[in-house]
Motif scaffolding. Sequence first.
Motif, mmCIF file in Angstrom:
data_model
loop_
_atom_site.group_PDB
_atom_site.id
_atom_site.type_symbol
_atom_site.label_atom_id
_atom_site.label_comp_id
_atom_site.label_asym_id
_atom_site.label_seq_id
_atom_site.Cartn_x
_atom_site.Cartn_y
_atom_site.Cartn_z
ATOM 1 N N GLY A 131 -30.350 38.797 9.827
ATOM 2 C CA GLY A 131 -30.127 38.627 11.042
ATOM 3 C C GLY A 131 -31.217 37.567 11.143
ATOM 4 O O GLY A 131 -32.294 36.754 10.119
ATOM 5 N N GLU A 132 -31.339 36.630 12.265
ATOM 6 C CA GLU A 132 -31.778 35.542 12.407
ATOM 7 C C GLU A 132 -32.718 35.433 13.818
ATOM 8 O O GLU A 132 -32.384 36.720 15.254
ATOM 9 C CB GLU A 132 -31.162 34.250 12.643
ATOM 10 N N SER A 133 -34.626 35.013 13.738
ATOM 11 C CA SER A 133 -34.934 34.751 15.254
ATOM 12 C C SER A 133 -34.136 35.088 16.747
ATOM 13 O O SER A 133 -34.207 35.941 17.677
ATOM 14 C CB SER A 133 -36.027 34.295 15.148
ATOM 15 N N HIS A 134 -33.042 34.073 16.807
ATOM 16 C CA HIS A 134 -32.734 33.517 17.602
ATOM 17 C C HIS A 134 -31.202 33.634 18.163
ATOM 18 O O HIS A 134 -30.586 33.318 18.637
ATOM 19 C CB HIS A 134 -32.805 32.294 18.316
ATOM 20 N N GLY A 135 -31.182 34.532 16.990
ATOM 21 C CA GLY A 135 -29.368 35.488 16.291
ATOM 22 C C GLY A 135 -29.147 36.371 17.513
ATOM 23 O O GLY A 135 -29.381 36.917 18.582
ATOM 24 N N GLU A 136 -27.652 37.066 17.107
ATOM 25 C CA GLU A 136 -27.147 38.028 18.416
ATOM 26 C C GLU A 136 -28.489 39.469 18.032
ATOM 27 O O GLU A 136 -28.683 39.880 19.127
ATOM 28 C CB GLU A 136 -26.318 38.482 18.199
ATOM 29 N N GLY A 137 -29.251 39.777 16.887
ATOM 30 C CA GLY A 137 -29.851 40.394 16.464
ATOM 31 C C GLY A 137 -30.245 40.797 15.102
ATOM 32 O O GLY A 137 -29.857 39.736 14.017
ATOM 33 N N LEU A 138 -30.908 41.277 14.582
ATOM 34 C CA LEU A 138 -30.978 41.370 13.414
ATOM 35 C C LEU A 138 -31.003 43.461 12.714
ATOM 36 O O LEU A 138 -31.041 44.239 14.029
ATOM 37 C CB LEU A 138 -33.050 41.361 13.560
ATOM 38 N N GLY A 139 -31.271 43.619 11.705
ATOM 39 C CA GLY A 139 -31.089 44.681 10.970
ATOM 40 C C GLY A 139 -31.603 45.050 9.504
ATOM 41 O O GLY A 139 -31.744 44.220 9.050
ATOM 42 N N VAL A 140 -30.866 46.200 9.079
ATOM 43 C CA VAL A 140 -31.331 46.687 7.810
ATOM 44 C C VAL A 140 -30.367 47.654 7.237
ATOM 45 O O VAL A 140 -29.863 48.152 7.597
ATOM 46 C CB VAL A 140 -32.275 47.395 7.530
ATOM 47 N N VAL A 141 -29.624 47.925 6.146
ATOM 48 C CA VAL A 141 -28.625 48.577 5.556
ATOM 49 C C VAL A 141 -29.643 49.264 4.384
ATOM 50 O O VAL A 141 -30.621 49.026 3.236
ATOM 51 C CB VAL A 141 -27.801 48.166 4.301
ATOM 52 N N ILE A 142 -29.763 50.383 4.590
ATOM 53 C CA ILE A 142 -31.228 51.122 3.270
ATOM 54 C C ILE A 142 -30.200 52.376 2.642
ATOM 55 O O ILE A 142 -29.064 52.937 3.306
ATOM 56 C CB ILE A 142 -31.809 52.036 4.715
ATOM 57 N N ASP A 143 -29.936 52.051 1.175
ATOM 58 C CA ASP A 143 -28.958 52.762 0.795
ATOM 59 C C ASP A 143 -29.638 53.770 -0.484
ATOM 60 O O ASP A 143 -31.317 52.633 -0.955
ATOM 61 C CB ASP A 143 -28.069 51.696 0.017
ATOM 62 N N GLY A 144 -29.365 55.144 -0.546
ATOM 63 C CA GLY A 144 -30.006 55.818 -1.897
ATOM 64 C C GLY A 144 -31.012 56.808 -0.891
ATOM 65 O O GLY A 144 -31.837 57.114 -1.926
ATOM 66 N N CYS A 145 -31.515 56.571 0.318
ATOM 67 C CA CYS A 145 -32.027 57.698 0.999
ATOM 68 C C CYS A 145 -31.065 59.022 0.307
ATOM 69 O O CYS A 145 -29.786 59.263 1.045
ATOM 70 C CB CYS A 145 -32.287 57.105 2.263
ATOM 71 N N PRO A 146 -32.397 60.244 -0.055
ATOM 72 C CA PRO A 146 -31.358 61.427 -0.019
ATOM 73 C C PRO A 146 -30.748 61.995 1.305
ATOM 74 O O PRO A 146 -30.949 62.030 2.215
ATOM 75 C CB PRO A 146 -32.477 62.075 -0.575
ATOM 76 N N ALA A 147 -29.896 63.158 1.092
ATOM 77 C CA ALA A 147 -28.878 63.487 1.560
ATOM 78 C C ALA A 147 -30.222 64.778 2.461
ATOM 79 O O ALA A 147 -31.065 65.094 1.942
ATOM 80 C CB ALA A 147 -27.938 63.955 1.632
ATOM 81 N N GLY A 148 -30.280 65.020 3.899
ATOM 82 C CA GLY A 148 -30.678 65.933 4.293
ATOM 83 C C GLY A 148 -32.268 65.515 5.440
ATOM 84 O O GLY A 148 -32.589 66.563 5.763
ATOM 85 N N LEU A 149 -32.776 64.918 5.081
ATOM 86 C CA LEU A 149 -33.518 64.371 5.484
ATOM 87 C C LEU A 149 -33.664 63.824 6.646
ATOM 88 O O LEU A 149 -32.933 63.476 8.163
ATOM 89 C CB LEU A 149 -33.984 62.565 5.441
ATOM 90 N N THR A 150 -34.170 64.606 7.684
ATOM 91 C CA THR A 150 -34.010 65.292 9.138
ATOM 92 C C THR A 150 -34.758 63.459 9.845
ATOM 93 O O THR A 150 -35.322 62.737 9.703
ATOM 94 C CB THR A 150 -35.615 65.393 9.834
ATOM 95 N N LEU A 151 -33.788 62.794 10.686
ATOM 96 C CA LEU A 151 -33.941 61.509 11.092
ATOM 97 C C LEU A 151 -33.816 61.625 12.610
ATOM 98 O O LEU A 151 -32.294 61.474 13.030
ATOM 99 C CB LEU A 151 -33.627 60.586 10.435
ATOM 100 N N GLN A 152 -34.515 60.639 13.256
ATOM 101 C CA GLN A 152 -33.748 60.166 14.894
ATOM 102 C C GLN A 152 -33.747 58.935 15.090
ATOM 103 O O GLN A 152 -34.755 58.184 14.241
ATOM 104 C CB GLN A 152 -34.302 60.802 15.640
ATOM 105 N N GLU A 153 -33.627 58.408 15.973
ATOM 106 C CA GLU A 153 -34.071 56.612 16.871
ATOM 107 C C GLU A 153 -35.671 56.725 16.717
ATOM 108 O O GLU A 153 -35.728 56.157 16.660
ATOM 109 C CB GLU A 153 -32.925 55.766 18.259
ATOM 110 N N GLU A 154 -36.309 57.762 17.309
ATOM 111 C CA GLU A 154 -37.412 57.914 17.783
ATOM 112 C C GLU A 154 -37.773 57.930 16.975
ATOM 113 O O GLU A 154 -39.428 56.770 16.895
ATOM 114 C CB GLU A 154 -37.342 59.773 18.829
ATOM 115 N N ASP A 155 -37.611 58.468 14.851
ATOM 116 C CA ASP A 155 -38.578 58.611 13.982
ATOM 117 C C ASP A 155 -38.997 57.155 13.931
ATOM 118 O O ASP A 155 -40.017 56.517 13.703
ATOM 119 C CB ASP A 155 -38.578 59.262 13.179
#
Length: 369
Positions: free
Chosen positions: A16-40
Amino acid sequence: MAGSSWGTLLTMTTWGESHGEGLGVVIDGCPAGLTLQEEDIQKYLDRRKPGQSRYSTKRREGDEAKILSGVFEGRTTGTPISLVVRNTDHRSGDYSQIKDVYRPGHADYTFDEKYGFRDYRGGGRSSGRETIGRVAAGAVAARLLESLGIQVMAYTRSIGPVEIEESRFDREEIGRNSLCMPDAAAAFHAEEYLQQMMGQKDSAGGVVECVVTGMPAGVGEPVFEKLDARLAHGIMSIGAVKGVEIGDGFAAAKSRGTQNNDPFRMKKSEKKPVKTTNHAGGILGGISDGDTIVLRAAFKPTPSIGASQQTVNRQGENVKIVIGGRHDPIIVPRAVVVVEAVTAFTIADMLLQSMTSRLDRIQKFFSQE
């Protein structure tokens, strides 16, 4: 564009870019079962978003994170976690006057030389908004570290000539002042200094310090993948960082072996060696020694300033420039959480790599008993 990914087993790819539609990230390799909410993730993004004080850009962005994949019923699934943050207050017209001018201290000229053109709207990928993806990924890594009893905390150590006093260190004060300094008196004087800089249409730099507690010994590789080398690489990849120290850092060059070495003693309660001092900053030979990891990142002054500056344009003409738009007179307070996030992510990745270092631990993990 190469170089937008970080990590070995736990990886992030920001986009993503500063003045584009948005920015983000793809995270790979995170173990399954980790408690995670958008609030975190949101509580980390809220610490870096603009418009929260007189010392940050007046750009108004909610920086609201949306998890698109990799989480189901509040737990990670082990598949790639994709997150997006939409841009809602981008004013590209603010930058039209400098589209053919190289701003001093920015990546305008180097981007032009590398790619033959550049996204002049706020710097594109070289903008500080790129760190949104890093902070979101770091929030996930921090959750993983918390499950292992490891805590990562960053704060402003200095702004310009004003530095915190260790005797006045107050962890709770970090969240009480807009500069993220753990010393109320230092924060007061730093604000005075910043007011002076703003009055002169100038900016200031500073130092962010980060500490990691609860770290086990034995994490890191002894040659090219040293823990301190990986941390330095990650921190130096943050825009505006011009230097990194681990432990005593450059002060060690002025020390003597009898002063700089950390003596070992046995801790009978745990039957393991401990250091009586921590000049090494928690890392020996590229491997964690079980003590607190201490690192510092030096940030240059914000290059976008209101004062008139000399530069050149794409036509090769000498010109003067006064940069308009909305800019931080100092980026250090908003960069605190970025340093914290990159540190957390790097530590988590190195922890996963260290799981295969010893045969006895592999045998214990796969034991059928």
